[in-house]
Design a protein around this motif. Structure first.
Motif, PDB file in Angstrom:
ATOM      1  N   CYS A 189       0.813  -1.229   0.000  1.00  0.00           N
ATOM      2  CA  CYS A 189       0.000   0.000   0.000  1.00  0.00           C
ATOM      3  C   CYS A 189       0.836   1.264   0.000  1.00  0.00           C
ATOM      4  CB  CYS A 189      -0.905   0.020   1.235  1.00  0.00           C
ATOM      5  SG  CYS A 189      -2.202  -1.209   1.190  1.00  0.00           S
ATOM      6  N   LYS A 190       2.130   1.163  -0.023  1.00  0.00           N
ATOM      7  CA  LYS A 190       2.997   2.337   0.053  1.00  0.00           C
ATOM      8  C   LYS A 190       2.704   3.341  -1.042  1.00  0.00           C
ATOM      9  CE  LYS A 190       6.035   1.092   3.327  1.00  0.00           C
ATOM     10  NZ  LYS A 190       5.649   1.410   4.664  1.00  0.00           N
ATOM     11  N   ASN A 191       2.412   2.863  -2.254  1.00  0.00           N
ATOM     12  CA  ASN A 191       2.210   3.748  -3.394  1.00  0.00           C
ATOM     13  C   ASN A 191       0.733   3.995  -3.688  1.00  0.00           C
ATOM     14  OD1 ASN A 191       4.982   3.829  -3.832  1.00  0.00           O
ATOM     15  ND2 ASN A 191       4.905   1.941  -5.013  1.00  0.00           N
TER      16      ASN A 191
ATOM     17  N   VAL B  54      -0.773  -8.120  -6.303  1.00  0.00           N
ATOM     18  CA  VAL B  54      -1.590  -7.676  -5.181  1.00  0.00           C
ATOM     19  C   VAL B  54      -2.032  -6.246  -5.444  1.00  0.00           C
ATOM     20  CG1 VAL B  54      -1.577  -7.152  -2.724  1.00  0.00           C
ATOM     21  CG2 VAL B  54      -0.396  -9.180  -3.559  1.00  0.00           C
ATOM     22  N   ASP B  55      -3.329  -6.018  -5.395  1.00  0.00           N
ATOM     23  CA  ASP B  55      -3.879  -4.672  -5.549  1.00  0.00           C
ATOM     24  C   ASP B  55      -4.080  -4.106  -4.144  1.00  0.00           C
ATOM     25  OD1 ASP B  55      -5.047  -2.346  -6.377  1.00  0.00           O
ATOM     26  OD2 ASP B  55      -6.895  -3.270  -7.095  1.00  0.00           O
ATOM     27  N   GLY B  56      -2.986  -3.631  -3.540  1.00  0.00           N
ATOM     28  CA  GLY B  56      -3.025  -3.166  -2.158  1.00  0.00           C
ATOM     29  C   GLY B  56      -3.621  -1.790  -2.010  1.00  0.00           C
ATOM     30  N   ASP B  57      -4.477  -1.629  -1.007  1.00  0.00           N
ATOM     31  CA  ASP B  57      -5.074  -0.332  -0.713  1.00  0.00           C
ATOM     32  C   ASP B  57      -5.380  -0.276   0.781  1.00  0.00           C
ATOM     33  OD1 ASP B  57      -6.019   2.200  -1.114  1.00  0.00           O
ATOM     34  OD2 ASP B  57      -7.675   1.617  -2.425  1.00  0.00           O
ATOM     35  N   TRP B  58      -5.395   0.941   1.337  1.00  0.00           N
ATOM     36  CA  TRP B  58      -5.679   1.101   2.761  1.00  0.00           C
ATOM     37  C   TRP B  58      -7.177   0.942   3.002  1.00  0.00           C
ATOM     38  CZ3 TRP B  58      -1.735   0.423   5.630  1.00  0.00           C
ATOM     39  CH2 TRP B  58      -0.472   0.892   5.260  1.00  0.00           C
ATOM     40  N   TYR B  59      -7.510   0.165   4.037  1.00  0.00           N
ATOM     41  CA  TYR B  59      -8.893  -0.135   4.422  1.00  0.00           C
ATOM     42  C   TYR B  59      -9.047   0.354   5.857  1.00  0.00           C
ATOM     43  CZ  TYR B  59     -13.130  -3.080   4.313  1.00  0.00           C
ATOM     44  OH  TYR B  59     -14.416  -3.549   4.303  1.00  0.00           O
TER      45      TYR B  59
END
Length: 119
Positions: A60-62, A80-85
């Protein structure tokens, strides 16, 4: 037989009262923080029973950059499609009932917080 002696009611010491009051004040101030609880999750991993799979925060860094929060693709692994939740219920490595919108999470507030932000 000796006569019974009545004890005076027990009084709290001033230090006990002060420490108790400071504890209540600290709880009120810390629960009204500006940063909501957040977890890095894989948007592609949603399960109807478990929610989103929690992944390493490096995914999620970017998330605020033009890259769209895409994690690095390793050999033999899915991207991985990382995002903050934000403000989710966490159970093990899964998070559910939260929001991807930080502003909605920050509006929930805590003890002693007003519902609006000054206006």
């Amino acid at each position: 037989m000796a006569p019974k002696v009545r004890k005076a009611p027990r009084r709290l010491r001033s230090s006990t009262v002060i420490l108790g009051g400071m504890g209540a004040l600290a709880a009120a101030l810390t629960s009204c923080g500006s940063e909501p609880d957040k977890r890095c999750v894989d948007r592609n991993s949603y399960d109807a029973l478990k929610g989103y799979r929690v992944v390493d925060s490096s995914a999620c860094k970017n998330s605020s950059s033009a890259a769209g929060g895409k994690g690095k693709k390793s050999r033999g692994q899915k991207s991985v499609d990382g995002d903050w939740y934000y403000d989710s219920d966490v159970s093990g490595r899964w998070a559910d009932y939260g929001t991807f919108d930080k502003s909605k999470a920050a509006d929930r507030g805590g003890f002693g917080c007003s519902g609006s932000s000054g206006g």
